[in-house]
Design a protein around this motif. Structure first.
Motif, PDB file in Angstrom:
ATOM      1  N   GLN A 291       0.838  -1.193   0.000  1.00 53.15           N
ATOM      2  CA  GLN A 291       0.000   0.000   0.000  1.00 53.15           C
ATOM      3  C   GLN A 291       0.878   1.250   0.000  1.00 53.15           C
ATOM      4  N   GLY A 292       0.543   2.203  -0.866  1.00 56.52           N
ATOM      5  CA  GLY A 292       1.338   3.416  -0.986  1.00 56.52           C
ATOM      6  C   GLY A 292       2.377   3.348  -2.085  1.00 56.52           C
ATOM      7  N   GLU A 293       2.556   2.152  -2.666  1.00 57.90           N
ATOM      8  CA  GLU A 293       3.535   2.006  -3.738  1.00 57.90           C
ATOM      9  C   GLU A 293       2.897   1.510  -5.036  1.00 57.90           C
ATOM     10  N   HIS A 294       1.569   1.513  -5.100  1.00 56.07           N
ATOM     11  CA  HIS A 294       0.886   1.029  -6.300  1.00 56.07           C
ATOM     12  C   HIS A 294       1.189   1.911  -7.504  1.00 56.07           C
ATOM     13  N   ASN A 295       1.218   3.213  -7.312  1.00 55.51           N
ATOM     14  CA  ASN A 295       1.463   4.169  -8.395  1.00 55.51           C
ATOM     15  C   ASN A 295       2.914   4.618  -8.332  1.00 55.51           C
ATOM     16  N   LEU A 296       3.680   4.290  -9.361  1.00 53.77           N
ATOM     17  CA  LEU A 296       5.111   4.569  -9.373  1.00 53.77           C
ATOM     18  C   LEU A 296       5.420   6.055  -9.213  1.00 53.77           C
ATOM     19  N   ILE A 297       4.707   6.897  -9.946  1.00 55.46           N
ATOM     20  CA  ILE A 297       5.016   8.331  -9.930  1.00 55.46           C
ATOM     21  C   ILE A 297       4.737   8.930  -8.555  1.00 55.46           C
ATOM     22  N   GLU A 298       3.614   8.568  -7.959  1.00 59.54           N
ATOM     23  CA  GLU A 298       3.289   9.079  -6.629  1.00 59.54           C
ATOM     24  C   GLU A 298       4.294   8.590  -5.591  1.00 59.54           C
ATOM     25  N   LEU A 304      12.337  12.080  -5.477  1.00 61.86           N
ATOM     26  CA  LEU A 304      12.877  12.894  -6.567  1.00 61.86           C
ATOM     27  C   LEU A 304      12.985  14.355  -6.196  1.00 61.86           C
ATOM     28  N   ALA A 305      12.168  14.788  -5.233  1.00 70.04           N
ATOM     29  CA  ALA A 305      12.151  16.200  -4.836  1.00 70.04           C
ATOM     30  C   ALA A 305      13.009  16.476  -3.614  1.00 70.04           C
ATOM     31  N   ARG A 309      21.026  11.979  -2.095  1.00 72.63           N
ATOM     32  CA  ARG A 309      21.205  10.615  -1.619  1.00 72.63           C
ATOM     33  C   ARG A 309      19.880   9.853  -1.574  1.00 72.63           C
ATOM     34  N   ARG A 310      18.767  10.548  -1.313  1.00 73.00           N
ATOM     35  CA  ARG A 310      17.474   9.870  -1.259  1.00 73.00           C
ATOM     36  C   ARG A 310      17.051   9.386  -2.643  1.00 73.00           C
ATOM     37  N   VAL A 311      17.552  10.045  -3.693  1.00 69.90           N
ATOM     38  CA  VAL A 311      17.240   9.612  -5.050  1.00 69.90           C
ATOM     39  C   VAL A 311      17.704   8.180  -5.273  1.00 69.90           C
ATOM     40  N   THR A 332      17.370  10.886 -13.417  1.00 64.42           N
ATOM     41  CA  THR A 332      16.167  11.180 -12.630  1.00 64.42           C
ATOM     42  C   THR A 332      15.704  12.612 -12.845  1.00 64.42           C
ATOM     43  N   THR A 333      16.637  13.538 -12.981  1.00 66.86           N
ATOM     44  CA  THR A 333      16.266  14.930 -13.248  1.00 66.86           C
ATOM     45  C   THR A 333      15.535  15.055 -14.577  1.00 66.86           C
ATOM     46  N   LEU A 334      16.011  14.323 -15.585  1.00 67.20           N
ATOM     47  CA  LEU A 334      15.349  14.348 -16.885  1.00 67.20           C
ATOM     48  C   LEU A 334      13.944  13.769 -16.785  1.00 67.20           C
ATOM     49  N   ALA A 335      13.786  12.684 -16.031  1.00 63.62           N
ATOM     50  CA  ALA A 335      12.458  12.092 -15.849  1.00 63.62           C
ATOM     51  C   ALA A 335      11.512  13.084 -15.187  1.00 63.62           C
ATOM     52  N   VAL A 336      11.992  13.798 -14.175  1.00 63.30           N
ATOM     53  CA  VAL A 336      11.171  14.797 -13.476  1.00 63.30           C
ATOM     54  C   VAL A 336      10.710  15.887 -14.435  1.00 63.30           C
ATOM     55  N   LYS A 337      11.600  16.359 -15.292  1.00 62.10           N
ATOM     56  CA  LYS A 337      11.241  17.396 -16.261  1.00 62.10           C
ATOM     57  C   LYS A 337      10.165  16.889 -17.225  1.00 62.10           C
ATOM     58  N   CYS A 338      10.320  15.671 -17.692  1.00 60.48           N
ATOM     59  CA  CYS A 338       9.340  15.123 -18.630  1.00 60.48           C
ATOM     60  C   CYS A 338       7.981  14.908 -17.969  1.00 60.48           C
ATOM     61  N   LEU A 339       7.972  14.671 -16.660  1.00 65.00           N
ATOM     62  CA  LEU A 339       6.737  14.396 -15.923  1.00 65.00           C
ATOM     63  C   LEU A 339       6.105  15.649 -15.326  1.00 65.00           C
ATOM     64  N   ALA A 340       6.590  16.817 -15.718  1.00 64.47           N
ATOM     65  CA  ALA A 340       6.017  18.073 -15.206  1.00 64.47           C
ATOM     66  C   ALA A 340       4.518  18.109 -15.472  1.00 64.47           C
TER      67      ALA A 340
END
Length: 404
Positions: A291-298, A304-305, A309-311, A332-340
């Motif tokens: 529970q809490g990990e069903h949605n990857l982005i959430e 990511l934010a 080290r947490r990344v 990961t930074t590129l993924a974050v930009k694409c997921l804006a």
């Protein structure tokens, strides 16, 4: 083996979860119906069927030739299946295109349309419309088609290593975990394919970018497949294309799901989803997770934010030690930009390509040693040639039906 008749389910809600993907079997969720009326069918093509077929530089196959090439569409020739239909392995002569015995000539993948609705024919025609005109090293090559009586088939080049989805998520001896360097190579190839589609030369919105639609050749070169949902980009100064919401749950951009407004930035969001899947080794939607990990982005967003080290806590543990801290952060930074959430804040695909090329340069200069170590570990699985053959196999159809 069971019936090869996986198809989408009817729904009026854009958030409805349907059945599996269309090129190889998958448990992803589909947003909308494949049985639409002609007035709402997608993708929109301004040309008529005869014009599309006549202008396509493709081989027109006789049904009997494809029947012989696939050994009468035998169950043990099945490469995969989805909403469109089953895909079969076959052999043809590379010069005459006539059917040959297994092991002779060139290998092809034959997609056979399920005869269960009007929309399937429209997707079949859309494949011919786009892949009959668009040619790029990172798009799968459509060799030809068959239109004979009620039969609708498509003939593609064979991609021996199957889909990216299988290599990321299937746990079997046939699919060893992809190394970090290969994942970034695949990401770059897929990005180049999307960048070409968005270029002034093509002006196409792919609309169904996901791991199962990225196919890999023997050298892990990525090629985009399945153009049944592709759309022509906005014309005459328009900012978007208005269309009924279709695609795969989890990969579709939020603004497209909410409004039906489709732009090239919708594809960029989908690319960000797949890039995050490659980084983490997790599906975008996985109900088998805690529970809490069903949605990857959430699940990934807080990491990511936060601090650098947490990344590292979201990185796929199967590739630990194969990447540098700098490489992981850039990816990961590129993924974050694409997921804006705001489309205007997402980079265009040509900028994504440049970022991934820079990441390749970083890998080549800073992590060669770790890649050598990984390759040595992979060879411990057994004879190198045997491993290659296993990795190149497509999955067989799952005997367990997908829950929807």
């Amino acid at each position: 083996m069971g019936s090869c008749l996986s198809s989408r389910v009817n729904s009026e809600s854009p958030l409805h979860a349907g059945a599996s993907s269309r090129y190889v079997s998958s448990d992803e969720r589909v947003l909308s119906s494949r049985r639409l009326s002609p007035a709402t069918s997608v993708p929109h093509t301004p040309r008529g069927e005869n014009e599309i077929l006549e202008s396509a530089t493709l081989k027109s196959f006789a049904f009997n030739d494809l029947k012989v090439a696939t050994r009468n569409f035998r169950p043990d020739s099945v490469l995969g299946e989805g909403g469109f239909g089953c895909v079969f392995k076959g052999w043809i002569d590379e010069h005459s295109f006539k059917a040959t015995k297994p092991g002779l000539g060139i290998v092809i993948a034959v997609k056979k349309l399920n005869q269960d609705g009007f929309q399937g024919h429209k997707e079949w025609l859309a494949e011919i419309n786009y892949l009959g005109q668009l040619h790029h090293p990172n798009l799968v090559r459509l060799v030809g088609y068959c239109l004979e009586d009620e039969h609708r088939l498509l003939v593609y080049e064979f991609m021996p290593r199957g889909s990216l989805e299988n290599h990321l998520f299937r746990r079997s001896s046939h699919f060893q975990p992809l190394s970090w360097s290969i994942r970034m190579k695949v990401a770059l190839g897929a990005a180049k394919g999307l960048a070409y589609l968005h270029s002034p030369e093509a002006q196409v919105i792919y609309r169904d970018f996901k791991a199962s639609n990225i196919l890999l050749d023997s050298a892990y070169n990525a090629k985009l497949s399945d153009f049944g949902l592709a759309k022509d980009g906005p014309m005459d100064g328009q900012s978007h294309v208005s269309t009924r919401v279709m695609g795969t749950y989890g990969y579709a951009a939020p603004e497209y799901m909410a409004t039906g407004h489709l732009t090239a930035k919708s594809d960029v969001y989908s690319f960000g989803v797949v890039l995050l899947e490659m980084i983490t080794g997790r599906r975008v939607v996985d109900k088998n997770r805690p529970q809490g990990e069903h949605n990857l982005i959430e699940w990934a967003r807080p990491y990511l934010a936060s601090s650098k080290r947490r990344v590292l806590r979201i990185m796929d543990p199967r590739i630990e030690g194969q990447y540098t801290m700098g490489g992981a952060l850039k990816a990961t930074t590129l993924a974050v930009k694409c997921l804006a959430l705001e489309p205007r804040n997402r980079p265009p695909m040509n900028e994504v390509v440049k970022a991934l090329e820079q990441l390749q340069d970083l890998r080549e200069s800073g992590s060669v040693k770790s890649e050598v170590v990984h390759q040595k570990k992979q060879r411990n699985f057994g004879d190198d040639e045997v491993s290659k053959r296993r990795a190149g196999s497509y999955p067989r159809k799952s005997t367990t039906p997908v829950n929807t």
